[in-house]
Design a protein around this motif. Structure first.
Motif, PDB file in Angstrom:
ATOM      1  N   LEU A 205     -26.780  96.260  67.824  1.00  0.00           N
ATOM      2  CA  LEU A 205     -25.924  95.036  67.776  1.00  0.00           C
ATOM      3  C   LEU A 205     -24.675  95.254  66.882  1.00  0.00           C
ATOM      4  O   LEU A 205     -23.611  94.868  67.096  1.00  0.00           O
ATOM      5  CB  LEU A 205     -26.527  94.013  67.776  1.00  0.00           C
ATOM      6  N   MET A 206     -25.082  95.887  65.723  1.00  0.00           N
ATOM      7  CA  MET A 206     -24.169  95.923  64.588  1.00  0.00           C
ATOM      8  C   MET A 206     -23.225  97.118  65.056  1.00  0.00           C
ATOM      9  O   MET A 206     -21.999  97.132  64.499  1.00  0.00           O
ATOM     10  CB  MET A 206     -24.820  96.271  63.381  1.00  0.00           C
TER      11      MET A 206
ATOM     12  N   ILE B  73     -22.467  97.871  68.492  1.00  0.00           N
ATOM     13  CA  ILE B  73     -21.842  97.649  69.558  1.00  0.00           C
ATOM     14  C   ILE B  73     -20.814  96.425  69.416  1.00  0.00           C
ATOM     15  O   ILE B  73     -19.794  96.362  69.912  1.00  0.00           O
ATOM     16  CB  ILE B  73     -22.890  97.290  70.755  1.00  0.00           C
ATOM     17  N   ILE B  74     -21.048  95.547  68.868  1.00  0.00           N
ATOM     18  CA  ILE B  74     -20.447  94.164  68.719  1.00  0.00           C
ATOM     19  C   ILE B  74     -18.802  94.756  68.084  1.00  0.00           C
ATOM     20  O   ILE B  74     -17.887  94.141  68.394  1.00  0.00           O
ATOM     21  CB  ILE B  74     -21.026  92.976  67.890  1.00  0.00           C
ATOM     22  N   PRO B  75     -18.975  95.264  66.772  1.00  0.00           N
ATOM     23  CA  PRO B  75     -17.471  95.470  66.397  1.00  0.00           C
ATOM     24  C   PRO B  75     -16.652  96.312  67.127  1.00  0.00           C
ATOM     25  O   PRO B  75     -15.618  96.349  67.515  1.00  0.00           O
ATOM     26  CB  PRO B  75     -18.069  96.378  64.956  1.00  0.00           C
TER      27      PRO B  75
ATOM     28  N   LEU C 199     -16.774  96.048  70.598  1.00  0.00           N
ATOM     29  CA  LEU C 199     -16.366  95.322  71.596  1.00  0.00           C
ATOM     30  C   LEU C 199     -15.088  94.408  70.973  1.00  0.00           C
ATOM     31  O   LEU C 199     -14.297  94.020  71.573  1.00  0.00           O
ATOM     32  CB  LEU C 199     -17.423  94.714  72.207  1.00  0.00           C
ATOM     33  N   ILE C 200     -15.409  93.955  69.627  1.00  0.00           N
ATOM     34  CA  ILE C 200     -14.348  93.031  69.150  1.00  0.00           C
ATOM     35  C   ILE C 200     -12.880  93.994  69.019  1.00  0.00           C
ATOM     36  O   ILE C 200     -11.886  93.533  69.306  1.00  0.00           O
ATOM     37  CB  ILE C 200     -14.744  92.634  67.877  1.00  0.00           C
TER      38      ILE C 200
END
Length: 133
Positions: free
Chosen positions: A120-121, A123-125, A127-128
Motif C-alpha cells: 500500500l505504501m 501503490i498509493i503514492p 496512484l496519487i
C-alpha cells in the motif's frame, strides 16, 4: 597376547634389539596373572531420550519486531517466543509448544500485515501521482 617365550640375548639374536611390546605383555601377564574368567568383556548401553524439537521462532519474531512491527504484533510474537524458549529450557515441552504456536500465529499475521502495508505504501503514492497529472 603372545605367550611364547623369546630369548633375546642368544648369539643368533644379538644384532636385533629386543621387542619391547612383547616384553611389556609378558610382564603384565606375569604381574597380573592369567585371567580366571575368559568371558568377553561386557558393555553398557545407555539410551538417551531424544527430545522433540520445538521451534521457538525467536529469529522470525525478532525480524518482525525490527522490520515489520505492524500493530506491535512482532514484539508480542517475540515475547511469546522467549516464553517458549524458557519453557523448553525448563523441560515443559507442552507449554513450549503452546507458546511457540501462538508466536507462529502472531508472526504470520505480522508478516501478512507488513507486506500489505509495504504494498500500500508503494501503490498509493503512485496512484496519487497519476491522479494529479
Amino acid at each position: 597376547m603372545n605367550h611364547t617365550v623369546h630369548t633375546f640375548f642368544t648369539p643368533a639374536n644379538t644384532h636385533h634389539p629386543p621387542n619391547y611390546e612383547i616384553l611389556k605383555e609378558e610382564h603384565e601377564v606375569a604381574a597380573l596373572g592369567v585371567p580366571h574368567n575368559p568371558a568377553p568383556p561386557t558393555s553398557t548401553v545407555i539410551h538417551i531420550r531424544s527430545e522433540a524439537s520445538v521451534p521457538d521462532h525467536v529469529v522470525w519474531s525478532l525480524f518482525n519486531t525490527i522490520f515489520m512491527n505492524s500493530c506491535c504484533l512482532g514484539f508480542i510474537a517475540y515475547a511469546y517466543s522467549v516464553k517458549s524458549r524458557d519453557r523448553k529450557m525448563v523441560g515443559d515441552l507442552t507449554g513450549a509448544q503452546a507458546y511457540a504456536s501462538t508466536a507462529k500465529c502472531l508472526n504470520i499475521w505480522a508478516l501478512i500485515l507488513g507486506i500489505i502495508m509495504i504494498i500500500l505504501m508503494i501503490i498509493i503514492p503512485i496512484l496519487i501521482l497519476q491522479a494529479y497529472r
